[in-house]
Design a protein around this motif. Structure first.
Motif, PDB file in Angstrom:
ATOM      1  N   MET A   1       0.840  -1.190   0.000  1.00 56.05           N
ATOM      2  CA  MET A   1       0.000   0.000   0.000  1.00 56.05           C
ATOM      3  C   MET A   1       0.883   1.250   0.000  1.00 56.05           C
ATOM      4  N   ASN A   2       0.396   2.280  -0.615  1.00 59.10           N
ATOM      5  CA  ASN A   2       1.107   3.551  -0.674  1.00 59.10           C
ATOM      6  C   ASN A   2       0.918   4.330   0.618  1.00 59.10           C
TER       7      ASN A   2
ATOM      8  N   ASP B   1      -0.276   7.155   0.872  1.00 60.63           N
ATOM      9  CA  ASP B   1      -1.534   7.913   0.806  1.00 60.63           C
ATOM     10  C   ASP B   1      -2.750   6.997   0.939  1.00 60.63           C
ATOM     11  N   THR B   2      -2.499   5.753   1.345  1.00 61.35           N
ATOM     12  CA  THR B   2      -3.578   4.769   1.477  1.00 61.35           C
ATOM     13  C   THR B   2      -3.665   4.288   2.916  1.00 61.35           C
TER      14      THR B   2
ATOM     15  N   SER C   1      -5.289   1.394   5.257  1.00 58.90           N
ATOM     16  CA  SER C   1      -5.752   0.036   5.005  1.00 58.90           C
ATOM     17  C   SER C   1      -5.982  -0.690   6.323  1.00 58.90           C
TER      18      SER C   1
ATOM     19  N   GLU D   1     -15.714  -1.499  -4.966  1.00 53.54           N
ATOM     20  CA  GLU D   1     -14.958  -0.248  -4.981  1.00 53.54           C
ATOM     21  C   GLU D   1     -15.893   0.930  -5.201  1.00 53.54           C
TER      22      GLU D   1
ATOM     23  N   GLN E   1     -12.455   3.985  -2.080  1.00 52.20           N
ATOM     24  CA  GLN E   1     -12.689   3.036  -0.985  1.00 52.20           C
ATOM     25  C   GLN E   1     -12.828   1.656  -1.615  1.00 52.20           C
TER      26      GLN E   1
ATOM     27  N   SER F   1      -9.626  -0.534   2.233  1.00 49.22           N
ATOM     28  CA  SER F   1      -8.627   0.518   2.065  1.00 49.22           C
ATOM     29  C   SER F   1      -9.294   1.786   1.562  1.00 49.22           C
ATOM     30  N   GLU F   2      -8.660   2.896   1.890  1.00 52.89           N
ATOM     31  CA  GLU F   2      -9.077   4.224   1.462  1.00 52.89           C
ATOM     32  C   GLU F   2      -7.857   4.913   0.896  1.00 52.89           C
ATOM     33  N   ARG F   3      -7.917   5.236  -0.376  1.00 51.03           N
ATOM     34  CA  ARG F   3      -6.804   5.952  -0.996  1.00 51.03           C
ATOM     35  C   ARG F   3      -7.272   7.345  -1.368  1.00 51.03           C
ATOM     36  N   ASN F   4      -6.495   8.330  -0.984  1.00 55.72           N
ATOM     37  CA  ASN F   4      -6.846   9.734  -1.204  1.00 55.72           C
ATOM     38  C   ASN F   4      -5.943  10.344  -2.265  1.00 55.72           C
TER      39      ASN F   4
END
Length: 152
Positions: A1-2, A4-5, A7, A75, A87, A104-107
């Protein structure tokens, strides 16, 4: 995961199809509570909404879209004036009665300074995020149990 994520992983003592059905129903109810009435709840479904800021101090207009709906993944993408939030629920059957659920939530932000601010704040926010996600996962697992018992 990045970086910015955010999880969260949770192993549920329920089958993959059960948890998929519960998450699907919960999301459909959420969309309907926000005015969705345009036919079948499927990929591409959209709702306008207002969401609280990360600090909860203001309401932000947004559009949420169901972008993927499969037995393995659900998603949602929320578009708003500063960027978007993706999401994702990923369902991985470990056995016929155990499922690993990864939420996970990636912004993504339009401006780099907002992205950097989020990365910094996410380190602090992660504790509250994990606590909230654990409650959400326990709730979803309980909903599966209720369906098994014929209560829901």
């Amino acid at each position: 995961m990045n970086v910015d994520t955010l999880s969260y992983n949770y192993q549920m003592n329920v089958g993959k199809s059960q948890i998929y059905e519960v998450i699907h129903e919960e999301q459909q109810r959420y969309f309907q509570s926000n005015g969705f009435s345009n036919g079948e709840f499927q990929e591409g479904a959209e709702i306008p909404l207002t969401m609280p800021s990360k600090l909860g101090t203001t309401k932000i207009p947004a559009i949420m879209r169901l972008s993927k709906l499969t037995q393995d993944e659900i998603e949602l993408i929320t578009f708003y004036n500063k960027g978007e939030i993706i999401q994702r629920y990923v369902l991985d059957a470990r056995s016929s009665s155990k499922t690993q659920v990864t939420y996970s939530e990636r912004n993504f932000f339009h401006q780099a300074r907002n992205q950097y601010s989020f990365i910094f704040l996410a380190l602090l926010y992660k504790f509250f995020y994990n606590r909230g996600m654990k409650k959400r996962m326990v709730y979803l697992e309980k909903q599966c149990r209720k369906k098994e018992e014929g209560v829901a």
